[in-house]
Each structure stands twice: as structure tokens, then as C-alpha cells.
Design a protein around this motif. Structure first.
Motif, PDB file in Angstrom:
ATOM      1  N   PRO A 215     -59.637  71.248  43.343  1.00  0.00           N
ATOM      2  CA  PRO A 215     -60.658  71.896  42.301  1.00  0.00           C
ATOM      3  C   PRO A 215     -61.272  72.937  43.517  1.00  0.00           C
ATOM      4  CG  PRO A 215     -61.405  69.530  42.100  1.00  0.00           C
ATOM      5  CD  PRO A 215     -59.910  69.689  43.192  1.00  0.00           C
ATOM      6  N   THR A 233     -55.723  65.527  33.152  1.00  0.00           N
ATOM      7  CA  THR A 233     -56.890  65.869  34.266  1.00  0.00           C
ATOM      8  C   THR A 233     -58.247  66.636  33.441  1.00  0.00           C
ATOM      9  OG1 THR A 233     -55.343  66.235  36.138  1.00  0.00           O
ATOM     10  CG2 THR A 233     -57.603  67.129  36.361  1.00  0.00           C
ATOM     11  N   SER A 234     -59.264  66.151  33.642  1.00  0.00           N
ATOM     12  CA  SER A 234     -60.348  66.761  33.247  1.00  0.00           C
ATOM     13  C   SER A 234     -61.190  67.319  34.443  1.00  0.00           C
ATOM     14  CB  SER A 234     -61.193  66.040  32.289  1.00  0.00           C
ATOM     15  OG  SER A 234     -60.758  65.762  31.295  1.00  0.00           O
ATOM     16  N   GLY A 235     -61.380  68.570  34.404  1.00  0.00           N
ATOM     17  CA  GLY A 235     -62.155  68.979  35.587  1.00  0.00           C
ATOM     18  C   GLY A 235     -63.334  70.187  35.525  1.00  0.00           C
ATOM     19  N   GLN A 238     -61.914  73.783  35.526  1.00  0.00           N
ATOM     20  CA  GLN A 238     -61.235  74.223  34.568  1.00  0.00           C
ATOM     21  C   GLN A 238     -61.636  75.441  33.655  1.00  0.00           C
ATOM     22  OE1 GLN A 238     -59.944  70.469  32.881  1.00  0.00           O
ATOM     23  NE2 GLN A 238     -58.076  70.395  33.967  1.00  0.00           N
ATOM     24  N   THR A 265     -65.785  66.366  40.269  1.00  0.00           N
ATOM     25  CA  THR A 265     -65.319  67.497  40.128  1.00  0.00           C
ATOM     26  C   THR A 265     -64.107  67.336  39.379  1.00  0.00           C
ATOM     27  OG1 THR A 265     -64.301  67.726  42.344  1.00  0.00           O
ATOM     28  CG2 THR A 265     -66.507  68.833  42.294  1.00  0.00           C
ATOM     29  N   SER A 266     -63.239  66.369  39.190  1.00  0.00           N
ATOM     30  CA  SER A 266     -62.121  66.259  38.674  1.00  0.00           C
ATOM     31  C   SER A 266     -61.771  64.662  38.410  1.00  0.00           C
ATOM     32  CB  SER A 266     -61.034  66.643  39.301  1.00  0.00           C
ATOM     33  OG  SER A 266     -59.696  66.317  39.078  1.00  0.00           O
ATOM     34  N   THR A 268     -58.169  62.464  37.064  1.00  0.00           N
ATOM     35  CA  THR A 268     -57.055  62.455  36.502  1.00  0.00           C
ATOM     36  C   THR A 268     -56.675  60.861  35.781  1.00  0.00           C
ATOM     37  OG1 THR A 268     -56.415  64.056  37.793  1.00  0.00           O
ATOM     38  CG2 THR A 268     -54.673  62.662  36.831  1.00  0.00           C
TER      39      THR A 268
END
Ligand code: AMP
Ligand code: MG
Length: 337
Positions: A215, A233-235, A238, A265-266, A268
Motif C-alpha cells: 500500500p 484484497t481490500s485496501g 485502492q 491498510t490492506s 487479503t
């Protein structure tokens, strides 16, 4: 004569396979397109028509699920005239799944979050920081226990609106993968923005190495080696905007109506089903490391990589051997057990 030539041809092919020690390499078919507000790239080995059909499947789902496309089914539900509406089988199945995940995550993932997401401008890209009074007015509309689904008939309180942005790419990846497997495809990688779906292994039998974004830079944080799994992944890096020197990202804490400030920050998530991985990556981001680790210990049907604001990386025990930190990364790595 023709039969003799044919036999000779087959014998030569077998001989060449024997001499080179491997079967002819299957051809990769690439489909690159934009859907669900993100870049998609499918690589399907062997069957070009299946690759095209997988793209069409995702595009059809996009048309069904978009919150901004006035011809979508979700748009029709969100702008309903009556309190009850009949859903298509596809939307019924997705909403059922989304509501189960909302219950399991105690609303950290909540498909009724749309009124708040819209107030921040995340789906329209007309970004703004809503006033607290506006959030106070909208927050009662965010409640995953309120939608009543009876077979395909959905009753929603007035002004409540649905948003499948946190699960749609995973759901679409599952659908595309299901279609490809049904057509006999045994090797494919589907990239739907931050969602990766793998089918089988690479054609040479080795695992797919999926990069996880750093990130804080353009480098990869590391890779995870998988086969037949989704990696989602959610960050906060993004999608975000900046206002008065403050950064606001798109993963909303349904409890506050504000971008989740969980110290991560992320996130997965690695698992069998893309939709579950997708909803969980959003939910675990909202929960923060401690609650997310507790959730993982209670369920254990997925694995995860967490990156914290302090730069440290935590991986669940099942990824200990398959996750590799990039050599350029100088981060603390913890294994959660
Ligand atoms: P993802 O990138 O999968 O984490 O999903 C983020 C997208 O899902 C956002 O752009 C919103 O459309 C929506 N969303 C944001 N916060 C939530 C939440 N807590 N639960 C469900 N959907 C959310
Ligand atoms: Mg998600």
C-alpha cells in the motif's frame, strides 16, 4: 494411404512429446476489459470461446448489479416505488449470500451501506465529506437485519438502498470460474481489479504466484502461491480522495458511517469462494487486526494477510509456507496461530 499418413503423423507427435518430455503448451487466451468500475484481465488456457463467454458473464452481472446504471436491477430496487419488489434468481442468490455474510461479520460487511457510500460520493466519484448531521440521518438506513427476503420477494424499509460493491467482483469471479470449469478449462487466472481467481495450476503444473500490493509503494509486498483459490484484497489505498489535507478511503465502517479507521491498510483473503473472500476482505478491514484474527480462529475456512498502518505484516498460519515477502521489503512479519 490417408490412414497411413495419419498414423505416421500421430507417431511423430508422440515421438516429439517423448523427446521434448512435455505435451504441447496450451495457448493462452487473453480477455482485457473494464467492468464493475475496474480493469479486468482473464488468461484462459486452451479454450478461446470459453474465455469470451466468461467475460460476457461478468459484463451481464455488471449490468445487473451497478448502483449507477439506471437500467440495472439494483438501481430499480434502490429507486422502487413500492416497499416490496420481486428479484431475479441471480440477485436473490447474491442478496441471500450477502445477508449471511453480514450476519456472520456482525454487520462489518453490510450490503445496506449504500446511502452512506453515496453521501461520500464513492460510487459517483463526486467526492465530498458529509456533515455529521447528514451521517446521523443516514445511519439508521444502514441495517442488514432490516431487508426481509421471502423467496424472491424483497421488502425494504423506505430509503434503504443496497450496494454490492464489496462482494460483486468476488461473486462475478465465482460465476466466471464456474462457467470455465464447466467447459473443461483446467488452467486459468482471472483478475477482476483486486480480486484474483485461479483455476487449477499453471499449464506446467506449478502454482500461481499472486502478487500482493504494497500500500505504501509501487512494489509488490510479496506473493502467495495458490491453485484453485481466490485471492481478494481490500485496501484503503485502492480508492480514496483528499480534502483539507485529510485522506478518506472507500471502506466504510457501518457503525460510524466514516471510512474505517481500524489500523489496517490492506487485507487479503485467500479461500475457495470469491464472494466470501470479497465480503470478508471488506469486513476484516473494518474489524481491525485483533477482531479479524478472532474471526479467523472461529471460522478457519480461509487464510489472510494483514498489513497494518505501522507497516507490520501478519499472516494466518495456513499461509506460512505459501506467502513470501518480497526481498526489497523490510517489514516485521508475524504468523497468527
Ligand atoms: P471492497 O473494495 O471489496 O472492500 O469493497 C468496497 C466497496 O464496497 C465500496 O466501494 C462500497 O461500494 C462498498 N462498501 C464500503 N464499505 C462497505 C461495508 N462495510 N460493507 C459492505 N460494502 C461496503
Ligand atoms: Mg470486498
Amino acid at each position: 494411404m490417408a490412414r497411413l499418413i495419419c498414423r505416421l503423423g500421430s507417431a511423430l507427435l508422440i515421438l516429439s512429446v517423448f523427446l521434448t518430455g512435455c505435451a504441447p503448451k496450451p495457448t493462452p487466451h487473453e480477455q482485457r476489459f473494464v467492468a464493475m468500475d475496474t480493469y479486468m484481465h482473464f488468461t484462459v488456457y486452451g479454450d478461446s470461446s470459453a474465455a469470451v463467454q466468461a467475460q460476457e458473464e461478468v459484463q451481464q452481472l455488471d449490468q445487473l448489479l451497478s448502483v449507477t446504471d439506471e437500467s440495472s436491477e439494483v438501481y430499480a430496487v434502490n429507486h422502487r416505488a413500492a416497499q416490496t419488489c420481486d428479484l431475479s434468481p441471480e440477485l436473490t442468490a447474491l442478496l441471500e449470500q450477502a445477508l449471511i455474510l453480514a450476519r456472520q461479520t456482525q454487520g462489518a460487511f453490510d450490503p445496506t451501506v449504500y446511502p452512506v457510500v453515496r453521501a461520500w460520493g464513492f460510487t459517483t466519484e463526486r467526492y465530498q465529506v458529509p456533515e455529521q448531521e447528514e451521517l446521523d440521518r443516514l445511519l439508521p438506513l444502514v441495517d442488514h437485519t432490516a431487508p426481509l427476503l421471502n423467496e424472491n420477494s424483497l421488502a425494504l424499509p423506505p430509503d434503504m438502498q443496497l450496494d454490492f460493491g464489496g462482494i460483486a467482483k468476488g461473486w462475478a469471479g465465482d460465476r466466471a470460474a464456474q462457467l470455465l470449469r464447466g467447459k473443461g478449462v483446467t488452467s486459468a487466472i482471472l483478475r477482476l481489479g483486486g480480486n484474483i481467481h485461479t483455476i487449477g495450476t499453471k499449464p506446467d503444473g506449478s502454482l500461481w504466484n499472486i502478487g500482493i500490493d504494497d500500500p505504501d509503494s509501487d512494489d509488490a509486498l510479496g506473493t502467495v502461491a495458490v491453485s484453485d483459490l481466490a485471492v481478494v484484497t481490500s485496501g484503503s489505498y485502492q480508492r480514496f480522495f483528499t480534502s483539507n489535507g485529510q485522506t478518506y478511503h472507500h471502506i466504510i465502517d457501518p457503525a460510524t458511517g466514516r471510512p474505517a479507521a481500524s489500523g489496517l491498510t490492506s487485507v487479503t483473503v485467500v479461500g475457495k469462494y470469491g464472494a466470501r473472500c470479497d465480503a470478508l476482505s471488506t469486513a476484516l478491514f473494518v474489524m481491525g487486526l485483533e477482531d479479524a484474527a478472532r474471526f479467523w480462529r472461529e471460522h478457519r475456512d480461509f487464510e489472510a494477510v494483514f498489513i497494518s498502518e505501522d507497516g507490520s505484516v501478519s499472516v494466518t498460519a495456513g499461509l506460512e509456507d505459501s506467502f513470501t515477502l518480497s526481498p526489497s521489503q523490510n517489514r516485521k512479519l508475524e504468523v497468527l496461530t
